[in-house]
Design an enzyme around this catalytic site. Structure first.
Site, PDB file in Angstrom:
ATOM      1  N   TYR A 119     -45.931 -26.097  -5.656  1.00  9.78           N
ATOM      2  CA  TYR A 119     -44.943 -26.687  -4.762  1.00  9.78           C
ATOM      3  C   TYR A 119     -43.990 -27.525  -5.596  1.00  9.78           C
ATOM      4  CZ  TYR A 119     -43.027 -29.687  -1.044  1.00  9.78           C
ATOM      5  OH  TYR A 119     -42.212 -30.371  -0.188  1.00  9.78           O
ATOM      6  N   TYR A 137     -38.745 -19.643   1.097  1.00  8.78           N
ATOM      7  CA  TYR A 137     -39.398 -20.964   1.035  1.00  8.78           C
ATOM      8  C   TYR A 137     -40.600 -20.985   1.973  1.00  8.78           C
ATOM      9  CZ  TYR A 137     -39.395 -26.038   0.267  1.00  8.78           C
ATOM     10  OH  TYR A 137     -39.713 -27.338  -0.099  1.00  8.78           O
TER      11      TYR A 137
END
Length: 388
Positions: free
Chosen positions: A341, A297
């Site tokens: 995102y 991430y």
């Protein structure tokens, strides 16, 4: 505690389908429509129909509830529906919840999804605009009056301490950004397709909150992503090679807050991800050298380095060198810095593609992939493996 021994979930469920909308800065349609498009695409990819689905999992902070999405997507009765808290930290946990439901017989086919207009609508990067009183919000009250108003400012505190502790300069974060953009440049679905960057570009980008520059911060994206989870046996009969859920974990550390855990013993690591790492290694029986692809991430570059260190890929303070050496294929879709995102859900999809052998940046023979969710918050992770 479960972190002391292997759990019994590993290997019982698999991801059989993936689907997404396009990734953009202005989708021109509602978040519900994005969710439905992604869900339908994932179901079709799995070779199933909406009538086969009996479970739904998503995140909190989502305007498209499980029941509404099911109705709009033509899904019938549901025996399982769930939401996971803490923003991007929920990504891998949605798959864990789906796997738990499948392994226990509560549901047979579960769809995990995330969809939002995070560029044209609500922008998480704008920080706290208004918050109703809550126990969780009280923690923010210690930081907001002093100017720590945005996610970038919260991460900058830990990043500055990391640099100080290991006698490093902000330029080290650039290795993560350059790697992500190199992969995004070869990915037609990525926003930064055909737009790689150099370390010099990173160093020349403007400050957001020192020591974070613009190119240390992920995008804000409109789009949707969905995944289909079912039993390993059923997945084996569907069109694509299944991505077996070898291990799945959630983790919160001592003194955990939502991105403002500044009162812990140290700021140079991510204790919540260490909890996840210990569970994943114990349940899978694997170690860092066994991982073929890492999908970590990357909402902010410093936390990628800390994750590598928490998982034991390298020693504390050595994450930048590990990335610079390309010691492990990292974020081959371009990550949230380069592709989109979507609170990490697009990263899970990339891990599935790597195991299927269909990634645009395919790693030959990839058989294991580590995927992590948002850091700085209570988080989650997965180890996915090829079947067989």
């Amino acid at each position: 505690m479960s972190v002391r021994s292997a759990d019994a979930l590993g290997g019982k469920a698999a991801i059989a389908g993936i689907g997404a909308t396009e990734f953009s800065k202005d989708s021109g349609r509602s978040e519900l429509k994005l969710a439905v498009e992604a869900v339908r695409a994932a179901i079709e990819d799995a070779g199933l129909s909406p009538a086969d689905v009996d479970g739904m999992v998503t995140f909190t902070m989502d305007t498209s509830p499980e029941i509404t999405v099911a109705q709009a997507a033509g899904i019938g009765e549901l025996s399982f529906f769930s939401r996971v808290h803490y923003g991007g930290g929920a990504a891998c946990a949605t798959v864990q919840q789906a796997a738990l439901a499948v392994a226990s017989g509560v549901a047979e086919v579960v769809v995990c999804y995330r969809a939002f207009n995070e560029r044209s609508g609500r922008r998480f990067g704008s920080g706290v605009q208004h918050r109703e009183p809550s126990a969780e919000g009280a923690a923010l009250g210690w930081n907001l009056p002093f100017g720590l108003l945005t996610p970038a400012s919260w991460v900058a505190m830990a990043a500055q301490r990391y640099l100080h502790t290991y006698n490093l300069a902000p330029d080290v974060f650039g290795h993560v950004a350059v790697t992500a953009r190199r992969h995004a440049a070869r990915n037609p679905t990525a926003y930064f397709y055909e737009r790689p960057i150099t370390l010099a570009d990173h160093a020349a980008s403007r400050w957001i909150v020192e020591p974070l520059r613009l190119l240390d911060c992920c995008q804000e994206t409109d789009g949707g992503q969905a995944l289909v989870v079912t039993s390993r046996e059923r997945a084996g009969d569907l069109p694509h090679p299944p991505a077996v859920i070898v291990a799945a974990a959630q983790g919160a550390g001592r003194g955990q807050e939502q991105m403002t855990s500044f009162y812990r013993d140290g700021l140079t690591g991510l204790p919540e991800m260490n909890v996840v790492a210990r569970q994943l290694w114990q349940t899978s029986g694997l170690r860092p050298d066994d991982i073929d692809v890492g999908i970590l991430y990357d909402h902010f570059t410093p936390f990628v380095l800390m994750q590598l260190e928490e998982f034991g890929f390298c020693a504390p303070g050595e994450g930048a060198g590990f990335v610079a050496e390309d010691a492990m294929p990292l974020n081959t879709h371009g990550g949230q810095l380069g592709e989109a995102y979507l609170h990490g859900m697009n990263g899970i999809a990339e891990a599935v593609r790597q195991l299927r052998g269909t990634s645009v940046n395919q790693i030959p023979g990839a058989a294991t992939s580590l995927v992590t969710a948002g850091t700085g918050v209570p988080t989650s992770g997965l180890i996915l493996g090829a079947d067989g």
